[in-house]
Enzyme design. Structure first.
Site, PDB file in Angstrom:
ATOM      1  N   ARG A  89      -6.865   0.860   7.555  1.00 39.76           N
ATOM      2  CA  ARG A  89      -5.648   0.884   8.350  1.00 39.76           C
ATOM      3  C   ARG A  89      -4.430   1.415   7.601  1.00 39.76           C
ATOM      4  O   ARG A  89      -3.695   2.261   8.119  1.00 39.76           O
ATOM      5  CB  ARG A  89      -5.291  -0.525   8.845  1.00 39.76           C
ATOM      6  CG  ARG A  89      -6.051  -0.964  10.032  1.00 39.76           C
ATOM      7  CD  ARG A  89      -6.325  -2.442   9.942  1.00 39.76           C
ATOM      8  NE  ARG A  89      -7.341  -2.659   8.943  1.00 39.76           N
ATOM      9  CZ  ARG A  89      -8.654  -2.674   9.211  1.00 39.76           C
ATOM     10  NH1 ARG A  89      -9.052  -2.564  10.434  1.00 39.76           N
ATOM     11  NH2 ARG A  89      -9.551  -2.819   8.250  1.00 39.76           N
ATOM     12  N   THR A  90      -4.203   0.899   6.413  1.00 43.90           N
ATOM     13  CA  THR A  90      -2.965   1.263   5.709  1.00 43.90           C
ATOM     14  C   THR A  90      -2.998   2.743   5.344  1.00 43.90           C
ATOM     15  O   THR A  90      -1.991   3.453   5.476  1.00 43.90           O
ATOM     16  CB  THR A  90      -2.793   0.389   4.453  1.00 43.90           C
ATOM     17  OG1 THR A  90      -3.027  -0.963   4.827  1.00 43.90           O
ATOM     18  CG2 THR A  90      -1.403   0.523   3.876  1.00 43.90           C
ATOM     19  N   LYS A 118     -11.571  10.813 -16.646  1.00 50.53           N
ATOM     20  CA  LYS A 118     -11.626  11.344 -18.019  1.00 50.53           C
ATOM     21  C   LYS A 118     -10.757  10.524 -18.965  1.00 50.53           C
ATOM     22  O   LYS A 118     -10.517  10.930 -20.097  1.00 50.53           O
ATOM     23  CB  LYS A 118     -11.163  12.808 -18.021  1.00 50.53           C
ATOM     24  CG  LYS A 118     -12.106  13.725 -17.259  1.00 50.53           C
ATOM     25  CD  LYS A 118     -11.628  15.162 -17.257  1.00 50.53           C
ATOM     26  CE  LYS A 118     -10.849  15.489 -16.013  1.00 50.53           C
ATOM     27  NZ  LYS A 118     -10.399  16.872 -15.918  1.00 50.53           N
ATOM     28  N   ARG A 139      -1.553   2.418  -3.163  1.00 49.94           N
ATOM     29  CA  ARG A 139      -2.159   1.085  -3.148  1.00 49.94           C
ATOM     30  C   ARG A 139      -2.887   0.923  -4.473  1.00 49.94           C
ATOM     31  O   ARG A 139      -3.613   1.823  -4.899  1.00 49.94           O
ATOM     32  CB  ARG A 139      -3.134   0.950  -1.985  1.00 49.94           C
ATOM     33  CG  ARG A 139      -4.012  -0.281  -2.111  1.00 49.94           C
ATOM     34  CD  ARG A 139      -4.846  -0.535  -0.886  1.00 49.94           C
ATOM     35  NE  ARG A 139      -4.026  -1.072   0.187  1.00 49.94           N
ATOM     36  CZ  ARG A 139      -4.530  -1.635   1.282  1.00 49.94           C
ATOM     37  NH1 ARG A 139      -5.844  -1.729   1.453  1.00 49.94           N
ATOM     38  NH2 ARG A 139      -3.742  -2.109   2.220  1.00 49.94           N
ATOM     39  N   HIS A 172       2.597  -6.701   0.168  1.00 51.22           N
ATOM     40  CA  HIS A 172       2.155  -5.636   1.082  1.00 51.22           C
ATOM     41  C   HIS A 172       3.320  -5.451   2.065  1.00 51.22           C
ATOM     42  O   HIS A 172       3.237  -5.837   3.227  1.00 51.22           O
ATOM     43  CB  HIS A 172       0.872  -6.080   1.788  1.00 51.22           C
ATOM     44  CG  HIS A 172       0.103  -4.984   2.449  1.00 51.22           C
ATOM     45  ND1 HIS A 172       0.627  -3.730   2.707  1.00 51.22           N
ATOM     46  CD2 HIS A 172      -1.189  -4.944   2.916  1.00 51.22           C
ATOM     47  CE1 HIS A 172      -0.300  -2.990   3.300  1.00 51.22           C
ATOM     48  NE2 HIS A 172      -1.400  -3.702   3.437  1.00 51.22           N
TER      49      HIS A 172
HETATM   50  N1   CP Z   1      -4.252  -4.609   6.700  1.00 54.04           N
HETATM   51  C1   CP Z   1      -4.720  -3.779   5.750  1.00 54.04           C
HETATM   52  O1   CP Z   1      -4.117  -3.638   4.678  1.00 54.04           O
HETATM   53  O2   CP Z   1      -5.874  -3.132   6.083  1.00 54.04           O
HETATM   54  P1   CP Z   1      -6.635  -2.062   5.194  1.00 54.04           P
HETATM   55  O3   CP Z   1      -7.097  -2.772   3.948  1.00 54.04           O
HETATM   56  O4   CP Z   1      -7.747  -1.548   6.045  1.00 54.04           O
HETATM   57  O5   CP Z   1      -5.643  -0.998   4.824  1.00 54.04           O
END
Ligand code: CP
Length: 358
Positions: A89-90, A118, A139, A172
């Protein structure tokens, strides 16, 4: 005006999150973030502006002419999606948000396909991306990496914004933005978010979405938070310390059914066993009482909402999916709009989109 170039990393990292906020804002002084790192950067005014912009973008995008206007807004920008942790999703909603605004994207989703394989450090990888792109959406399993890179890039010859798409067990922030956007839309014609009771259930100890959303909810008046989890996975002390400091009502509980009876929103989360210290550690915890199914659905008020950041396992029964109170699918799509609003704002296009003729 507080500038990252005026403060050393050691001084900056020692500041409280509230004191870091001015260093992360856009230098133009409109209050919007330049780097988006944690929920503490957003107050109520900013949340309402972003939600209004997200509504505006989704409306403009309905017509072909409007969609083409949006596609031109940031057609001169490129964004790097650097996801060294799994995501559906993110990743996809940020990608779609970029596409709505006309931003060209690049991606690394597996460090094994980059020069990290590497031996290049994550820090050097991010410096490399900054040579080619105008924003990094990242992320990382590493708590604090996004913050360190925001400082590093601000002090480099290629200062570009960092957007934290999930950092370790910590924060998040854009998930919390879409959660707030979903709550605001859900209660828009029903008296708003103020005064509501929000129940968090599941793995509250290691869920970064819970930490970020719990903080954002403190921007609303008289919102009570109830944390329902097995003892081993209960909400961490840093989250409840903030609630006490801000005078927010909260309860730490173990009975989901009792909490659902008084809930306006139930925010379910999965067990985050990827953070287990020893293999199989989470499997030893009895989580059977922390699942939302037909019995809980029957106890939820008619205007209540069921949310989940997703992915889910079995903590919300599939039989709930067709219930109009199940918001988790809409929540996902809301993520695309609010992320488009945030990215447009980071690049200074809030006003022009709000005022455009579409
Ligand atoms: N809610 C969320 O962070 O989903 P993903 O891990 O699929 O990005």
């Amino acid at each position: 005006m507080s500038k990252m170039t005026d403060i050393s990393w050691d001084e900056f990292s020692a500041l409280s999150l509230a004191d870091k906020r001015p260093y992360l804002a856009r230098p133009e002084g409109d209050g919007m973030p330049y780097h988006t790192l944690f929920a503490q950067q957003f107050d109520r005014e900013l949340l309402e502006r972003l939600c209004a912009l997200a509504n505006r973008i989704r409306f403009i995008n309905k017509s072909k002419e409007g969609a083409l206007y949006l596609k031109n807004v940031l057609a001169h920008k490129r964004a790097m999606l650097y996801f060294s942790q799994p995501s559906s999703r993110t990743f996809l909603s940020h990608l779609a948000a970029c596409q709505i605004l006309g931003i060209t994207t690049g991606e690394v989703r597996d460090a094994a396909t980059s020069s990290e394989f590497k031996g290049e450090s994550r820090e050097d990888s991010i410096r490399t991306f900054s040579s080619y792109f105008d924003m990094i959406i990242m992320r990382s399993p590493e708590q604090g990496l996004a913050e360190k890179m925001a400082w590093e890039l601000s002090n480099s010859s290629r200062p570009i914004p960092i957007l934290n798409a999930g950092s370790g067990k910590d924060q998040h922030p854009t998930q919390a933005l879409l959660d707030i956007y979903t709550l605001i839309r859900s209660f828009e014609k029903k008296g708003g978010v103020d005064g509501r009771t929000v129940v968090f259930c599941g793995d509250l100890k290691r869920g970064r979405t819970v930490r970020s959303l719990s903080y954002l909810l403190t921007n609303f008046r008289d919102v009570k938070q109830i944390f329902v989890a097995p003892d081993e996975l209960q909400v961490p002390g840093d989250v409840t310390a903030i609630l006490r400091e801000k005078g927010v009502k909260y309860e730490v509980a173990g009975d989901l059914k009792a909490a659902v009876k008084v809930a306006d929103a139930v925010y379910m989360t999965r067990i985050q066993d990827e953070w287990d210290n020893a293999k199989g550690e989470s499997a030893k915890i009895d989580t059977s009482r922390f699942k939302f199914g037909a019995e809980e659905l029957a106890l939820l008020g008619k205007d209540g909402v069921i949310m989940h950041p997703l992915p889910r396992r079995d903590e919300i029964a599939v039989c709930c999916d067709r219930d109009p109170r199940a918001m988790y699918w809409r929540q996902m799509r809301n993520g695309m709009w609010i992320r488009a609003a945030l990215i447009a704002s980071v690049f200074g296009f809030e006003k022009s989109i709000m005022d455009c003729g579409y």
